[in-house]
Design a protein around this motif. Structure first.
Motif, short mmCIF file in Angstrom:
data_model
loop_
_atom_site.label_atom_id
_atom_site.label_comp_id
_atom_site.label_asym_id
_atom_site.label_seq_id
_atom_site.Cartn_x
_atom_site.Cartn_y
_atom_site.Cartn_z
N UNK B 141 0.92 -1.06 0.15
CA UNK B 141 0.07 0.02 0.12
C UNK B 141 0.84 1.12 0.14
N UNK B 142 0.23 2.51 -0.29
CA UNK B 142 0.90 3.89 -0.37
C UNK B 142 2.28 3.90 -0.93
N UNK B 143 2.15 3.29 -2.35
CA UNK B 143 3.52 3.33 -3.06
C UNK B 143 3.89 4.52 -3.72
N UNK B 144 4.97 4.97 -3.62
CA UNK B 144 5.39 6.13 -4.42
C UNK B 144 6.32 5.90 -5.55
N UNK B 145 6.83 4.67 -5.93
CA UNK B 145 7.50 4.46 -7.08
C UNK B 145 7.49 2.75 -6.97
N UNK B 146 7.39 2.62 -8.33
CA UNK B 146 7.25 1.10 -8.76
C UNK B 146 8.26 0.82 -9.97
N UNK B 147 9.14 -0.20 -9.80
CA UNK B 147 9.90 -0.70 -10.89
C UNK B 147 9.48 -2.24 -11.12
N UNK B 148 9.36 -2.55 -12.31
CA UNK B 148 9.01 -4.02 -12.83
C UNK B 148 10.39 -4.53 -13.66
N UNK B 149 10.60 -5.42 -13.20
CA UNK B 149 11.82 -6.23 -14.04
C UNK B 149 11.36 -7.74 -14.29
N UNK B 150 10.77 -8.31 -15.50
CA UNK B 150 10.28 -9.41 -15.49
C UNK B 150 9.20 -9.65 -14.46
N UNK B 151 9.46 -10.58 -13.32
CA UNK B 151 8.23 -10.67 -12.47
C UNK B 151 8.65 -10.16 -11.20
N UNK B 152 10.05 -9.77 -11.09
CA UNK B 152 10.46 -8.95 -9.99
C UNK B 152 9.94 -7.60 -9.70
N UNK B 153 9.59 -7.27 -8.54
CA UNK B 153 9.31 -5.62 -8.51
C UNK B 153 9.81 -5.15 -7.19
#
Lengths: 324, 257
Positions: B141-153
């Motif tokens: 919850x309450x995220x301020x940044x999101x990076x996705x690499x394949x299925x890793x987050x």
């Protein structure tokens, strides 16, 4: 009918947060004479159990595990469910904190129960209790009842007064061992940005600055005043957008909602967005150069003037009182 | 990537709020996409643009909510789903909403579900985590940044001002905090395109749900406005006298020092 209530206590830097004691006071009303069991999860929380008892819990159960050092919904969820199965309470009270907000819906969903979040007052007791909570960013309130089954509420910090601490109270502090496994979230880093000491959402005094503070350095007198009063510094969205301070200080519809005993708004015009985060404060002081500023409409006391003149004078006056 | 954004149509709380017969007066009020859901929609679009896939926006409500779904489509979402409960439900709570959304999502193999961390009307912030729990997927919850690499987050989340870096994996539900991004305004071509994008309308029946399955666990018995605050006192006189008077009032009258 009396209810057995479990209350999740919350530690921060080795001490219990005030909201834990407020949650116990709320639990007393919910319980209608029933037993109150405090819960503490962490890597070393056993020693905090007694404190919950002094504030009104009848006994305390702790779950200690290295994986509970940092909160994760999986880790705390597993600890909670293990204790829940053992205790089978009829009601649950959490603080409406970052932790409580994150964990309570998961538990409610697991238990197929309702959840009344962000409660600021409780009317009546036991089965007849009615829960009051702000809606529309504090511009209105609703009274909510639990229809049937498990009762679950979370209480907003700073609204329900804790019971008086009673050093003569004693009770059992026991521990339950739970195997905490399969954590899907791993916390790799925690950066503490909040100002040292007083937590903004729990502070009894908040000194907030707006665009009128003019620069990051301009917050210095506000910080001095806040420290003097044992309070915390906050800010309007305008001040955050202008980079005078970190967004962690923002009070408003986006940002934090605070209800301190004393809110001092310095150089804040009083946009609706900001009022949503502070209008329920008990006493509001407005300091602004513009006599037409909106903030004066919600203020109990107002001074039309330059905050850089007013605040240093306030500091001097308050020091005089404190030394007398 | 199969991306879903949960959207709520909300009363614009910058509006004046009035209460009549124990209910908020909605006539003539402005309705908007809950501001935190705008961050969720924007992030969904950005994730799709970077990793490919499709963004579906979902809401529960009546036909009026179509307007907010069209706005989300105009921002760049690909499809919209309106679960229309007008004929079936008089009352709903967070349990109800989460159950309906989870029932819709359970066979959709969502990789990523985004929602606002709280709606500015009800303000409970329950539906996101409840949906994740019902789908047995992880949530942050309450995220301020999101990076996705394949299925890793890799996520940064706001915790009462502190920031936590979290490593997890898809499938995942996240709720947006202010600061995650700057939601775009729909462009004119976007608005034109949105009119032709698919908007599916479903009822509880279509999800094999009965009213009893989703019956609210809590009930609102009264809505009221806070008591009007008496006008405050703006102090007068020489500035240093004003400050003396203020500190005296705070000390003796308000008793907050």
């Amino acid at each position: 009918m009396s209810k057995k209530v479990v209350v999740l206590g919350e530690a921060r830097e080795g001490a219990l947060r005030n909201v834990s004691f407020e949650a116990i006071a709320a639990a007393k009303k919910v319980a209608g004479g029933g037993e109150i069991v405090g819960l503490l999860f962490g890597d070393a929380v056993q020693s905090l159990g007694e404190e919950m008892i002094k504030y009104g819990a009848d006994r305390v159960i702790t779950v200690e595990h290295p994986h509970l050092k940092h909160y994760t919904s999986d880790g705390f969820g597993q600890a909670f469910m293990a204790v829940y199965e053992q205790e089978k309470p009829e009601a649950i009270v959490f603080g409406h904190t970052a932790l409580g907000k994150d964990l309570s819906p998961k538990i409610a969903s697991k238990l197929d129960s309702g959840l009344v979040s962000d409660v600021t007052a409780i009317e009546g007791e036991g089965d007849d209790a009615v829960y009051i909570r702000p809606i529309y960013s504090g511009k209105a309130f609703e009274k909510v009842k639990n229809k049937e089954g498990l009762l679950f509420i979370s209480v907003r910090p700073n609204n329900i007064a804790p019971l008086e601490k009673d050093d003569s109270r004693s009770g059992d502090v026991s521990s339950v061992s739970v195997d905490i496994t399969n954590l899907r979230s791993v916390i790799s880093e925690v950066v503490r940005k909040s100002t040292e000491g007083v937590d903004l959402s729990e502070a009894k005094v908040v000194v907030a600055g707006g665009r009128g503070v003019k620069s990051a350095e301009g917050f210095a007198p506000l910080e001095e005043l806040a420290n003097l009063l044992g309070g915390a510094v906050g800010a309007s969205r305008g001040a955050c957008d202008a980079d005078y301070c970190d967004y962690s200080l923002q009070i408003g519809q986006t940002g934090k909602v605070v209800t301190p005993d004393l809110y001092i708004a310095a150089g804040i015009s009083g946009a609706i967005q900001h009022m949503a985060g502070m209008s329920n404060s008990k006493v509001i002081v407005a300091i602004n150069k513009d006599p037409e500023a909106n903030i004066f409409k919600v203020a109990d006391y107002g001074i039309v003037g330059d905050l850089f003149e007013v605040i240093p004078m306030m500091i001097e006056e308050i020091k005089k009182i404190k030394t007398n | 990537m199969n991306i879903y954004a949960l959207v709520k149509r909300t009363f614009d709380t910058e509006e004046r709020i009035a209460v009549s017969n124990g209910k908020i007066v909605e006539d003539g009020a402005e309705f908007i996409i809950n501001p935190y859901d705008e961050y969720a929609i924007e992030e969904a679009i950005q994730v799709r643009d970077e990793h490919g896939g499709e963004v579906t926006v979902i809401t529960i409500g009546d036909e009026e909510a179509e307007k907010q779904l069209r706005t989300a489509l105009a921002m760049g979402a690909d499809k919209a789903v309106l679960i229309n409960t007008e004929d079936d439900l008089d009352e709903m709570d967070e349990f109800t909403a989460a159950k309906i959304i989870a029932e819709y999502l359970k066979d959709k193999n969502a990789d990523l579900i985004l929602a606002g961390n709280v709606a500015i009307d009800g303000g409970s912030g329950q539906v996101g985590p409840r949906v994740a729990e019902l789908l047995a997927i992880n949530y942050v919850t309450t995220i301020t940044n999101l990076e996705i690499d394949g299925t890793s987050v890799k996520i940064i989340r706001d915790v009462e001002g502190d920031s936590e870096t979290i490593e997890t994996s898809l499938p995942l539900l996240v709720t947006a905090q202010q600061g995650l991004n700057e939601p775009r305004y729909p462009s004119l071509p976007g608005i034109m395109k949105a009119k032709k994008k698919p908007l599916e309308e479903l009822e509880l029946d279509d999800l094999d749900l009965d009213e009893d399955d989703v019956e609210a666990k809590t009930e609102t018995i009264e809505v009221y406005l806070p008591p009007q605050k008496a006008a405050g006192r703006v102090l007068e006189g020489d500035l240093s006298d004003q400050v003396k008077e203020l500190v005296d009032l705070l000390n003796k009258e308000a008793k907050v020092l």
